[in-house]
Design an enzyme around this catalytic site. Structure first.
Site, PDB file in Angstrom:
ATOM      1  N   TYR A  30       0.823  -1.214   0.000  1.00 32.14           N
ATOM      2  CA  TYR A  30       0.000   0.000   0.000  1.00 32.14           C
ATOM      3  C   TYR A  30       0.858   1.266   0.000  1.00 32.14           C
ATOM      4  CZ  TYR A  30      -3.970  -3.042   1.169  1.00 32.14           C
ATOM      5  OH  TYR A  30      -4.935  -4.021   1.151  1.00 32.14           O
ATOM      6  N   HIS A  36      -0.636 -11.988   0.765  1.00 25.76           N
ATOM      7  CA  HIS A  36      -1.518 -11.074   0.009  1.00 25.76           C
ATOM      8  C   HIS A  36      -2.066 -11.721  -1.259  1.00 25.76           C
ATOM      9  CE1 HIS A  36      -2.041  -6.438  -0.635  1.00 25.76           C
ATOM     10  NE2 HIS A  36      -3.139  -7.089  -0.918  1.00 25.76           N
TER      11      HIS A  36
HETATM   12  N1  LIG Z   1      -6.520  -8.068   0.354  1.00 31.07           N
HETATM   13  C1  LIG Z   1      -6.674  -7.418  -0.781  1.00 31.07           C
HETATM   14  O1  LIG Z   1      -6.276  -7.900  -1.843  1.00 31.07           O
HETATM   15  C2  LIG Z   1      -7.351  -6.067  -0.783  1.00 31.07           C
HETATM   16  C3  LIG Z   1      -7.731  -5.480  -1.987  1.00 31.07           C
HETATM   17  C4  LIG Z   1      -8.386  -4.245  -1.941  1.00 31.07           C
HETATM   18  C5  LIG Z   1      -8.623  -3.630  -0.724  1.00 31.07           C
HETATM   19  N2  LIG Z   1      -8.218  -4.216   0.441  1.00 31.07           N
HETATM   20  C6  LIG Z   1      -8.464  -3.578   1.770  1.00 31.07           C
HETATM   21  O2  LIG Z   1      -9.840  -3.363   1.910  1.00 31.07           O
HETATM   22  C7  LIG Z   1     -10.069  -1.995   2.248  1.00 31.07           C
HETATM   23  C8  LIG Z   1     -11.413  -1.544   1.729  1.00 31.07           C
HETATM   24  O3  LIG Z   1     -11.478  -1.612   0.332  1.00 31.07           O
HETATM   25  P1  LIG Z   1     -11.553  -0.304  -0.578  1.00 31.07           P
HETATM   26  O4  LIG Z   1     -11.102   0.850   0.238  1.00 31.07           O
HETATM   27  O5  LIG Z   1     -10.871  -0.579  -1.835  1.00 31.07           O
HETATM   28  O6  LIG Z   1     -13.099  -0.202  -0.929  1.00 31.07           O
HETATM   29  P2  LIG Z   1     -14.413   0.118  -0.076  1.00 31.07           P
HETATM   30  O7  LIG Z   1     -14.132   0.087   1.370  1.00 31.07           O
HETATM   31  O8  LIG Z   1     -15.470  -0.752  -0.610  1.00 31.07           O
HETATM   32  O9  LIG Z   1     -14.794   1.603  -0.555  1.00 31.07           O
HETATM   33  C9  LIG Z   1     -13.958   2.670  -0.272  1.00 31.07           C
HETATM   34  C10 LIG Z   1     -14.584   3.905  -0.903  1.00 31.07           C
HETATM   35  O10 LIG Z   1     -15.804   4.228  -0.243  1.00 31.07           O
HETATM   36  C11 LIG Z   1     -15.761   5.567   0.244  1.00 31.07           C
HETATM   37  N3  LIG Z   1     -16.420   5.543   1.565  1.00 31.07           N
HETATM   38  C12 LIG Z   1     -16.035   4.870   2.678  1.00 31.07           C
HETATM   39  N4  LIG Z   1     -16.935   5.042   3.667  1.00 31.07           N
HETATM   40  C13 LIG Z   1     -17.907   5.841   3.170  1.00 31.07           C
HETATM   41  C14 LIG Z   1     -19.093   6.387   3.708  1.00 31.07           C
HETATM   42  N5  LIG Z   1     -19.497   6.117   4.948  1.00 31.07           N
HETATM   43  N6  LIG Z   1     -19.862   7.187   2.903  1.00 31.07           N
HETATM   44  C15 LIG Z   1     -19.482   7.459   1.638  1.00 31.07           C
HETATM   45  N7  LIG Z   1     -18.371   6.977   1.078  1.00 31.07           N
HETATM   46  C16 LIG Z   1     -17.579   6.178   1.836  1.00 31.07           C
HETATM   47  C17 LIG Z   1     -14.310   5.954   0.307  1.00 31.07           C
HETATM   48  O11 LIG Z   1     -14.154   7.323   0.022  1.00 31.07           O
HETATM   49  P3  LIG Z   1     -13.718   8.399   1.135  1.00 31.07           P
HETATM   50  O12 LIG Z   1     -12.274   8.188   1.369  1.00 31.07           O
HETATM   51  O13 LIG Z   1     -14.038   9.670   0.460  1.00 31.07           O
HETATM   52  O14 LIG Z   1     -14.555   8.140   2.341  1.00 31.07           O
HETATM   53  C18 LIG Z   1     -13.703   5.118  -0.818  1.00 31.07           C
HETATM   54  O15 LIG Z   1     -13.791   5.799  -2.043  1.00 31.07           O
HETATM   55  C19 LIG Z   1      -8.882  -1.268   1.616  1.00 31.07           C
HETATM   56  O16 LIG Z   1      -8.781   0.030   2.125  1.00 31.07           O
HETATM   57  C20 LIG Z   1      -7.782  -2.229   1.947  1.00 31.07           C
HETATM   58  O17 LIG Z   1      -7.360  -2.070   3.293  1.00 31.07           O
HETATM   59  C21 LIG Z   1      -7.616  -5.434   0.410  1.00 31.07           C
END
Ligand SMILES: NC(=O)c1ccc[n+]([C@@H]2O[C@H](COP(=O)([O-])OP(=O)(O)OC[C@H]3O[C@@H](n4cnc5c(N)ncnc54)[C@H](OP(=O)(O)O)[C@@H]3O)[C@@H](O)[C@H]2O)c1
Length: 328
Positions: free
Chosen positions: A57, A124
């Site tokens: 990250y 990962h």
């Molecule tokens: N293991 C893996 O391969 C892998 C892959 C991808 C992700 N991940 C992990 O999973 C986490 C979550 O996934 P993600 O961040 O990609 O997607 P997500 O959590 O589904 O969505 C994040 C998006 O939603 C917005 N958001 C969050 N809370 C909100 C709310 N209450 N109201 C409105 N918008 C909101 C955020 O924008 P704002 O910042 O503007 O709030 C961001 O654009 C990552 O951060 C990472 O730690 C792991």
């Protein structure tokens, strides 16, 4: 905040835990670093106690920033990191699950985060060239050495998960899961349940799609990665937005936001599910934490499951090349 146990013998983690956040931050961007620290601190104040990271990250900067942000309360929170999902200089991806690499990465992550131990250490991406027993065997040695506490895998297939769990108990599988992406209910989620492995649901808001904030591709920043994801391509997005409008209508009826409703639906799928929404905003940390207290009626859960039936969404979550590295 409510808490859930991570796997059969794992720690108690907040029902809503915390992802990395959506905007990559540079060390010299003081206002952004300050905003990042504020999200972590607010999350901790609200009882969120499990913070996700990876050496992939933000070019390893996330580990450094997270380690700094939790300094005052490290003993009250759990942190995870990951290794083995490598961005090559030419833009391609590589995996590495070789034991010597596991040891090297863990030491580097401990140093970057400036901590003695990583609570949950994930592979990962599964490395198809290395038997999973060898990778997990090396991770088990890290437990013996006191460098990590629990082992997790990401995006592993059910057969690999079973083999890994035989080599050493796996506390958690971290794989995508949301209203929008429910295919995991067919095989990998049942496998986790059979083995007593927690399901840490990444992208629980469908990468922002389920928040209702993205109606057209123009709502995404110009160089945003999601512009390359099939489900955000204009035709697919238009179909997906229709589903999200139905989600928004149900949310309005319940007096919550679409994002909160999506998280509440996830929590209603079982005590073993731990969503890790990512956000860069304190306000959204607060809204997400509050979703842990939303009580959904069985009718509402069923209604949402019906709107977002498997296959209802348009477009895959990653391109074909990346998908080849998943479910192995
Ligand atoms: N293991 C893996 O391969 C892998 C892959 C991808 C992700 N991940 C992990 O999973 C986490 C979550 O996934 P993600 O961040 O990609 O997607 P997500 O959590 O589904 O969505 C994040 C998006 O939603 C917005 N958001 C969050 N809370 C909100 C709310 N209450 N109201 C409105 N918008 C909101 C955020 O924008 P704002 O910042 O503007 O709030 C961001 O654009 C990552 O951060 C990472 O730690 C792991």
């Amino acid at each position: 905040m409510k808490y859930r146990q991570l796997g059969r013998d794992g720690p108690s983690v907040s029902a809503i835990s915390m992802g990395r956040g959506s905007q990559a931050i540079r060390f010299d961007d003081a206002p952004m670093v300050e905003a990042f620290n504020a999200t972590i601190r607010r999350a901790w104040e609200l009882g969120i106690n499990f913070f996700d990271s990876s050496d992939a990250y933000w070019g390893t900067r996330h580990e450094v920033l997270l380690g700094r942000a939790i300094k005052g309360f490290r003993d009250q929170v759990l942190i995870s990191s990951k290794f083995g999902n490598i961005d090559l200089p030419d833009g391609r991806k590589a995996t590495n699950g070789r034991p010597e690499y596991v040891f090297q990465c863990c030491d580097a992550s401990l140093k970057r985060m400036d901590v003695d131990v990583i609570d949950v250490y994930y592979l990962h991406r599964v490395d198809p060239a290395v038997p999973i027993e060898e990778t997990v065997g090396a991770m088990a040695r890290l437990i013996d050495q006191g460098k990590i506490r629990h082992i997790g895998l990401c995006e592993a297939g059910a057969a690999t998960l079973r083999r890994a769990h035989r080599a050493h108990p796996i506390a958690a599988l971290q794989t995508e899961y949301s209203l929008w992406f429910r295919e995991v209910e067919r095989d990998i989620l049942p496998a986790c349940r059979e083995l007593g492995i927690a399901y840490v649901a990444y992208a629980p808001l469908g990468r922002g799609l389920l928040t209702g904030r993205i109606k057209t591709v123009d709502d995404l920043p110009p160089n945003d990665r999601r512009r390359r994801h099939p489900r955000f391509q204009p035709e697919n997005l238009a179909r997906n937005v229709k589903l999200v409008e139905a989600l928004e209508a149900v949310a309005r009826g319940q007096g919550v936001t679409a994002a909160q409703l999506a998280l509440a639906w996830m929590l209603a799928q079982g005590e073993d599910i731990v969503p890790i929404p990512g956000t860069s905003h304190v306000k959204n940390v607060e809204l997400n934490a509050a979703a842990a207290d939303i009580r959904l009626s069985p009718e509402s859960v069923a209604r949402l499951s019906e709107i977002f039936a498997i296959g209802a969404g348009a477009g895959k979550r990653y391109n074909e090349r990346l998908l080849q590295g998943m479910g192995l």
